[in-house]
Design a protein around this motif. Structure first.
Motif, PDB file in Angstrom:
ATOM      1  N   ARG A 105      54.774  56.203  55.330  1.00 45.46           N
ATOM      2  CA  ARG A 105      54.911  55.989  53.877  1.00 45.46           C
ATOM      3  C   ARG A 105      53.638  55.458  53.220  1.00 45.46           C
ATOM      4  O   ARG A 105      53.580  55.354  51.995  1.00 45.46           O
ATOM      5  N   LEU A 133      59.823  61.684  51.955  1.00 43.24           N
ATOM      6  CA  LEU A 133      61.042  61.802  51.151  1.00 43.24           C
ATOM      7  C   LEU A 133      62.008  62.870  51.694  1.00 43.24           C
ATOM      8  O   LEU A 133      63.138  62.970  51.223  1.00 43.24           O
ATOM      9  N   PHE A 179      67.849  48.652  60.341  1.00 39.78           N
ATOM     10  CA  PHE A 179      69.052  49.411  59.984  1.00 39.78           C
ATOM     11  C   PHE A 179      69.489  50.329  61.129  1.00 39.78           C
ATOM     12  O   PHE A 179      70.667  50.356  61.511  1.00 39.78           O
ATOM     13  N   THR A 204      55.463  42.400  56.044  1.00 38.34           N
ATOM     14  CA  THR A 204      54.277  43.247  56.174  1.00 38.34           C
ATOM     15  C   THR A 204      53.864  43.298  57.630  1.00 38.34           C
ATOM     16  O   THR A 204      54.375  42.541  58.451  1.00 38.34           O
ATOM     17  N   LEU A 205      52.944  44.181  57.912  1.00 37.89           N
ATOM     18  CA  LEU A 205      52.505  44.329  59.292  1.00 37.89           C
ATOM     19  C   LEU A 205      52.040  42.998  59.861  1.00 37.89           C
ATOM     20  O   LEU A 205      51.185  42.336  59.275  1.00 37.89           O
ATOM     21  N   LEU A 214      64.527  55.102  50.103  1.00 34.46           N
ATOM     22  CA  LEU A 214      65.255  54.300  51.087  1.00 34.46           C
ATOM     23  C   LEU A 214      66.485  53.656  50.452  1.00 34.46           C
ATOM     24  O   LEU A 214      67.364  53.178  51.157  1.00 34.46           O
ATOM     25  N   GLU A 249      47.162  49.547  52.134  1.00 35.94           N
ATOM     26  CA  GLU A 249      47.688  50.613  52.987  1.00 35.94           C
ATOM     27  C   GLU A 249      46.541  51.422  53.611  1.00 35.94           C
ATOM     28  O   GLU A 249      46.582  51.766  54.784  1.00 35.94           O
ATOM     29  N   THR A 255      60.642  55.405  47.661  1.00 39.13           N
ATOM     30  CA  THR A 255      60.639  56.012  48.995  1.00 39.13           C
ATOM     31  C   THR A 255      62.008  56.589  49.364  1.00 39.13           C
ATOM     32  O   THR A 255      62.193  57.073  50.477  1.00 39.13           O
ATOM     33  N   ARG A 289      60.174  55.098  60.980  1.00 32.40           N
ATOM     34  CA  ARG A 289      59.607  53.762  60.732  1.00 32.40           C
ATOM     35  C   ARG A 289      58.292  53.858  59.962  1.00 32.40           C
ATOM     36  O   ARG A 289      57.986  53.003  59.142  1.00 32.40           O
ATOM     37  N   GLY A 347      59.184  50.088  56.958  1.00 33.51           N
ATOM     38  CA  GLY A 347      59.520  50.650  58.263  1.00 33.51           C
ATOM     39  C   GLY A 347      60.341  49.689  59.104  1.00 33.51           C
ATOM     40  O   GLY A 347      61.258  50.107  59.829  1.00 33.51           O
ATOM     41  N   GLU A 348      60.038  48.410  58.996  1.00 29.92           N
ATOM     42  CA  GLU A 348      60.801  47.419  59.769  1.00 29.92           C
ATOM     43  C   GLU A 348      62.228  47.300  59.248  1.00 29.92           C
ATOM     44  O   GLU A 348      63.161  47.097  60.023  1.00 29.92           O
ATOM     45  N   VAL A 363      56.593  43.582  50.135  1.00 27.68           N
ATOM     46  CA  VAL A 363      56.874  44.463  51.278  1.00 27.68           C
ATOM     47  C   VAL A 363      55.850  45.594  51.225  1.00 27.68           C
ATOM     48  O   VAL A 363      55.625  46.171  50.161  1.00 27.68           O
ATOM     49  N   ASP A 364      55.225  45.882  52.362  1.00 28.69           N
ATOM     50  CA  ASP A 364      54.331  47.051  52.394  1.00 28.69           C
ATOM     51  C   ASP A 364      55.007  48.167  53.191  1.00 28.69           C
ATOM     52  O   ASP A 364      56.178  48.055  53.560  1.00 28.69           O
ATOM     53  N   SER A 365      54.269  49.234  53.484  1.00 28.82           N
ATOM     54  CA  SER A 365      54.907  50.371  54.162  1.00 28.82           C
ATOM     55  C   SER A 365      55.382  49.978  55.555  1.00 28.82           C
ATOM     56  O   SER A 365      56.416  50.478  56.019  1.00 28.82           O
ATOM     57  N   SER A 366      54.651  49.092  56.211  1.00 26.15           N
ATOM     58  CA  SER A 366      55.097  48.625  57.532  1.00 26.15           C
ATOM     59  C   SER A 366      56.383  47.829  57.404  1.00 26.15           C
ATOM     60  O   SER A 366      57.278  47.931  58.252  1.00 26.15           O
ATOM     61  N   ARG A 409      62.453  42.174  63.740  1.00 15.54           N
ATOM     62  CA  ARG A 409      62.925  43.214  64.662  1.00 15.54           C
ATOM     63  C   ARG A 409      63.714  42.588  65.821  1.00 15.54           C
ATOM     64  O   ARG A 409      64.807  43.018  66.159  1.00 15.54           O
ATOM     65  N   LEU A 436      48.128  47.212  46.635  1.00 16.82           N
ATOM     66  CA  LEU A 436      48.968  47.670  47.753  1.00 16.82           C
ATOM     67  C   LEU A 436      48.384  48.948  48.354  1.00 16.82           C
ATOM     68  O   LEU A 436      48.335  49.114  49.576  1.00 16.82           O
ATOM     69  N   VAL A 450      63.899  49.747  57.895  1.00 15.50           N
ATOM     70  CA  VAL A 450      64.562  50.954  58.410  1.00 15.50           C
ATOM     71  C   VAL A 450      64.913  50.769  59.880  1.00 15.50           C
ATOM     72  O   VAL A 450      66.021  51.110  60.331  1.00 15.50           O
ATOM     73  N   SER A 451      63.976  50.207  60.623  1.00 16.18           N
ATOM     74  CA  SER A 451      64.193  49.997  62.050  1.00 16.18           C
ATOM     75  C   SER A 451      65.362  49.049  62.293  1.00 16.18           C
ATOM     76  O   SER A 451      66.185  49.273  63.196  1.00 16.18           O
TER      77      SER A 451
END
Lengths: 114, 142
Positions: B90, B79, A68, A23-24, A96, B30, A94, B87, A62-63, A56-59, A32, B26, A65-66
């Motif tokens: 979402r 999506l 990857f 998470t953030l 992903l 967010e 999402t 990054r 994102g991490e 896991v949250d949206s941040s 990272r 969650l 994905v980053s």
């Protein structure tokens, strides 16, 4: 709980055992930098083991994905293994799950690397 | 995060399924993170205002910041294949997944997000709880 990262190597694959929340601000920066340093040092096969990741949250997404894209930019492969039901669901939601190569267990994941 | 834990507890007290509570909390997380990061831009002088209410028919969570606001009608679709490897972007998508209603409102100073989770009718909850209790007393394994 912040994210703890242990690194080990099996058959030429660098495995990061992640433990905690992605998470953030709770270890995502460390994730990272760890991936960035690994690929800079020549690692080309990286497996993120999420068996002990309970949140896991949206941040955090994102991490992942980053991590990857960082790996891919250095011609490295980065895959995921042992996702919890909730983390898998978030990746499905999402889309992903279409970005990552995801495996159910470590043996299968190791065998998938070229 | 306090607001996330509090939202989860309010959901639990309202009798919602733990999985629904997880995603609702969650969503609140967010919204609060967006407010702190993008709204208040980490400025400690700017206030984050959070309220939670159970009307009996719905749980509502209001998160307000003191930022510049944003155009919520022009959010990129996370999506879209072109955006999948971004990054960020979402958080609001997850809010919309978790909640029954998500509303944005520009304030005089800032932005307000209203998240609503409808509650099942009381009769449905009583029947469901009775059903669960019955299964427990019968020693059902699942």
């Amino acid at each position: 709980m912040a994210l703890a990262i242990e690194t080990r190597e099996v058959n030429g694959v660098t495995i990061l055992d992640l433990d905690g929340r992605i998470t953030l601000g709770e270890g995502t920066v460390e994730l990272r930098y760890t991936v960035r340093d690994l690929v800079a040092d020549g690692a080309r096969k990286i497996l993120l083991n999420l068996a002990a990741v309970d949140y896991v949250d949206s941040s955090g997404l994102g991490e992942l994905v980053s991590a990857f894209t960082t790996a891919r930019s250095r011609n490295a492969e980065l895959k995921l293994v042992n996702l919890s039901g909730r983390v898998q669901k978030l990746l499905n939601l999402t889309r992903l799950s279409t970005v990552f190569d995801i495996h159910d267990n470590e043996a299968q994941a190791l065998a998938s690397f070229k | 995060m306090f607001v996330e834990a509090e939202a989860a507890e309010r959901c639990r007290q309202a009798g919602l399924d733990p999985e629904i509570c997880f995603y609702a909390a969650l969503a609140v997380r967010e919204a609060a993170l967006n407010a702190v990061l993008h709204g208040n831009v980490f400025d400690p002088a700017r206030i984050l205002r959070v309220s939670m209410r159970n009307s009996g028919s719905a749980l509502s969570f209001t998160i307000a910041d003191q930022g510049q606001g944003f155009d919520f009608s022009r959010l990129p679709d996370p999506l879209d294949p072109r955006n999948l490897e971004h990054r960020s972007g979402r958080g609001i998508f997850l809010m919309r997944f978790a909640m029954d209603e998500v509303h944005f409102q520009r304030l005089q100073t800032g932005m307000e997000v209203l998240l609503i989770k409808h509650l099942p009718f009381l009769a449905e909850r009583v029947i469901e709880e009775s059903f669960r209790a019955g299964r427990r007393s019968l020693g059902a394994s699942h």
